[in-house]
Design an enzyme around this catalytic site. Structure first.
Site, mmCIF file in Angstrom:
data_model
loop_
_atom_site.group_PDB
_atom_site.id
_atom_site.type_symbol
_atom_site.label_atom_id
_atom_site.label_comp_id
_atom_site.label_asym_id
_atom_site.label_seq_id
_atom_site.Cartn_x
_atom_site.Cartn_y
_atom_site.Cartn_z
ATOM 1 N N SER A 86 0.852 -1.185 0.000
ATOM 2 C CA SER A 86 0.000 0.000 0.000
ATOM 3 C C SER A 86 0.889 1.237 0.000
ATOM 4 O O SER A 86 2.122 1.151 0.064
ATOM 5 C CB SER A 86 -0.909 0.011 1.229
ATOM 6 O OG SER A 86 -0.130 0.142 2.408
ATOM 7 N N LYS A 87 0.253 2.402 -0.039
ATOM 8 C CA LYS A 87 1.005 3.657 -0.063
ATOM 9 C C LYS A 87 1.858 3.836 1.183
ATOM 10 O O LYS A 87 2.901 4.489 1.142
ATOM 11 C CB LYS A 87 0.049 4.839 -0.210
ATOM 12 C CG LYS A 87 -0.572 4.964 -1.597
ATOM 13 C CD LYS A 87 -1.435 6.198 -1.691
ATOM 14 C CE LYS A 87 -2.046 6.324 -3.086
ATOM 15 N NZ LYS A 87 -2.909 7.536 -3.193
ATOM 16 N N ARG A 88 1.416 3.259 2.299
ATOM 17 C CA ARG A 88 2.198 3.437 3.524
ATOM 18 C C ARG A 88 3.550 2.741 3.450
ATOM 19 O O ARG A 88 4.448 3.040 4.238
ATOM 20 C CB ARG A 88 1.402 2.929 4.734
ATOM 21 C CG ARG A 88 1.215 1.432 4.797
ATOM 22 C CD ARG A 88 0.335 1.038 5.986
ATOM 23 N NE ARG A 88 0.049 -0.378 6.024
ATOM 24 C CZ ARG A 88 0.841 -1.285 6.571
ATOM 25 N NH1 ARG A 88 1.976 -0.911 7.117
ATOM 26 N NH2 ARG A 88 0.503 -2.561 6.562
ATOM 27 N N HIS A 89 3.702 1.803 2.512
ATOM 28 C CA HIS A 89 4.994 1.148 2.306
ATOM 29 C C HIS A 89 5.877 1.934 1.340
ATOM 30 O O HIS A 89 6.993 1.515 1.034
ATOM 31 C CB HIS A 89 4.794 -0.267 1.745
ATOM 32 C CG HIS A 89 4.061 -1.189 2.663
ATOM 33 N ND1 HIS A 89 2.804 -1.672 2.383
ATOM 34 C CD2 HIS A 89 4.404 -1.719 3.867
ATOM 35 C CE1 HIS A 89 2.407 -2.476 3.359
ATOM 36 N NE2 HIS A 89 3.354 -2.507 4.276
ATOM 37 N N GLY A 90 5.391 3.031 0.836
ATOM 38 C CA GLY A 90 6.149 3.797 -0.150
ATOM 39 C C GLY A 90 5.778 3.463 -1.572
ATOM 40 O O GLY A 90 6.439 3.912 -2.506
#
Length: 466
Positions: free
Chosen positions: A240-244
């Site tokens: 997801s976006k939280r992983h970059g």
């Protein structure tokens, strides 16, 4: 057999990192086999599909260097063909009209769940006479799927997959409003395009069984499948976006080179021994489906950044200049002249060994092109304030009188001046850096002196110590 692969994104948003990898794998497999790579835009969801998303997909694929071999196909333009195939299946007895109402379908699913059965369609209109249809109900067209035996998928990555047909219901081919479903449209488009190999995420594995039944009903050859495990974050959770994980265009905007991103995506689930740095030509030569692993790959932004650093170091100054020049011009609000272009080519070799992104490269080069007077950062201002103005004035005079303006000769001059005046080199060099760049960190100050040239350097130094 001539290999034909395809990438078929839905234009409902940016090209995410998993889609970019899917496109890369399909492109490489086609190029490895001297085949064709096709692009299909699956835009049947008209409410969510946008022109901006389509443009972003084209732009991202072009930036990544993943060129397609024919004009893109838009699935929404082929609805008549999809409908034609559905009616052919009706005529041949491989599909039927279903008049079950939404209320019936809801009741059917709820009862199945209550009894511990899969909530799938029970086939109640499979063998009924359409003459029994209730008035005012528009039917859907359903596949008359086999109920006995298994549907077998022989997958290049997952191996042989057997799914009992009783687990697969009679899926809808045409909706009540006459529009085709995704399952039907994909099969028809892949068949008509001559797709021989379908490389996609393993979240489509069940779809492969359902789609195989359509191929078999139409007596069409079934493409070969390769279902690739999805990409996870470093913590093993769904990416997801939280992983970059961002859209491909976001990596471009953050200063990543397409060569680095493609190299990273290639190694994200595929391997060739212990090779990590793989050129585009090597990737085409080596890529094959058996090299794809069965375990989910883990996205690591640090590894991508490290690869980007490698590719920046290996790039020519001319190539990097073409990439960072627009960034610097945007910051300055004006375009380069010939002198600025020449200076940029001189600046890049002093910077490219230590920057990780093009954005960082552009930022570190910016001061070379800022007009006087320019902003002085707080740490640099402190260095200026702490310098002995009388000593710095004499150093400026010594620089003005020197015959050579080469970096090595300038370094020798400053070192000698520092020794003669009982200074450490840093006590002389750091104020020079602050006055020349407005920063406390820069390329070697003697390289900065040489790149700026005598006149510009003396003007900047005399601004600091009039």
């Amino acid at each position: 057999m001539s290999v034909v692969t395809r990438f078929a994104p839905s234009p409902t948003g940016f090209l995410h990192i998993g889609g970019a990898r899917t496109a890369l794998f399909n492109w490489l497999y086609a190029r490895h086999n001297n085949g064709r790579f096709l692009l299909r835009i699956e835009d049947t969801d008209r409410e969510r599909s946008t022109e901006a998303a389509i443009a972003a997909i084209f732009d991202s694929l072009t930036w990544l260097g993943l060129d397609w071999d024919e004009e893109p196909i838009f699935q929404s333009h082929r609805q008549d063909r999809h409908t034609e195939v559905a009616h052919a299946m009706l005529d041949a007895g491989y599909a039927y009209l279903c008049y079950a109402s939404p209320e019936e379908l809801t009741e059917m699913r709820e009862q199945a769940r209550a009894e511990g059965r899969p909530p799938i369609y029970d086939g109640r209109w499979r063998d009924r006479d359409p003459a029994e249809a209730p008035a005012g109900v528009d039917p859907v067209v359903r596949l008359k799927a086999p109920r006995e035996g298994e549907t077998v998928i022989r997958d290049h990555v997952q191996g042989e997959i057997r799914i009992a047909n009783q687990q697969l219901d009679d899926m809808v081919l045409l909706r009540a409003n006459g529009t085709p479903t995704y399952m039907l449209a994909v099969v028809v488009d892949d068949h008509d395009s001559g797709i021989t190999h379908i490389v996609r995420g393993d979240d489509h594995l069940t779809n492969a069984a359902r789609q195989t039944q359509i191929y078999q009903a139409m007596d069409w050859p079934v493409p070969e499948f390769a279902h690739v495990p999805l990409i996870h974050g470093p913590d093993g959770a769904k990416l997801s976006k939280r992983h970059g994980a961002l859209g491909a265009e976001s990596y471009r905007d953050e200063g990543f080179l397409p060569e680095a991103l493609c190299n990273y995506l290639l190694r994200l689930g595929w391997s060739h021994g212990d090779d990590e740095i793989i050129s585009r030509d090597q990737a085409i030569e080596w890529f094959d489906l058996p090299g794809i692993g069965r375990s989910p790959a883990r996205f690591d932004i640090a590894k991508l950044t490290s690869l980007n650093l490698h590719y920046i170091k290996a790039a020519t100054p001319q190539h990097l200049a073409g990439l960072v020049r627009p960034m610097i011009e945007q910051c300055l609000g004006n375009t380069f002249d010939a002198a600025a272009e020449e200076r940029l080519l001189a600046v890049i070799p002093t910077l490219q060994e230590r920057v990780k992104t093009l954005v960082e490269l552009a930022d570190n080069a910016l001061f070379f092109f800022q007009s006087r007077p320019f902003e002085i950062e707080p740490k640099a201002a402190k260095a200026l304030a702490g310098a002995d103005a009388e000593l710095m004035g004499r150093l400026i005079d010594a620089l003005a009188d020197t015959a050579s303006w080469q970096a090595a000769d300038l370094e020798a001059l400053v070192r000698q001046f520092a020794e003669e005046n009982g200074l450490g080199l840093g006590k002389a060099a750091q104020p020079l850096r602050a006055a020349l760049t407005g920063r406390s960190v820069s390329p070697p100050v003697f390289d900065v002196l040489a790149i700026f040239g005598r006149d510009e350097c003396l003007a900047r130094l005399r601004d600091a110590w009039p």
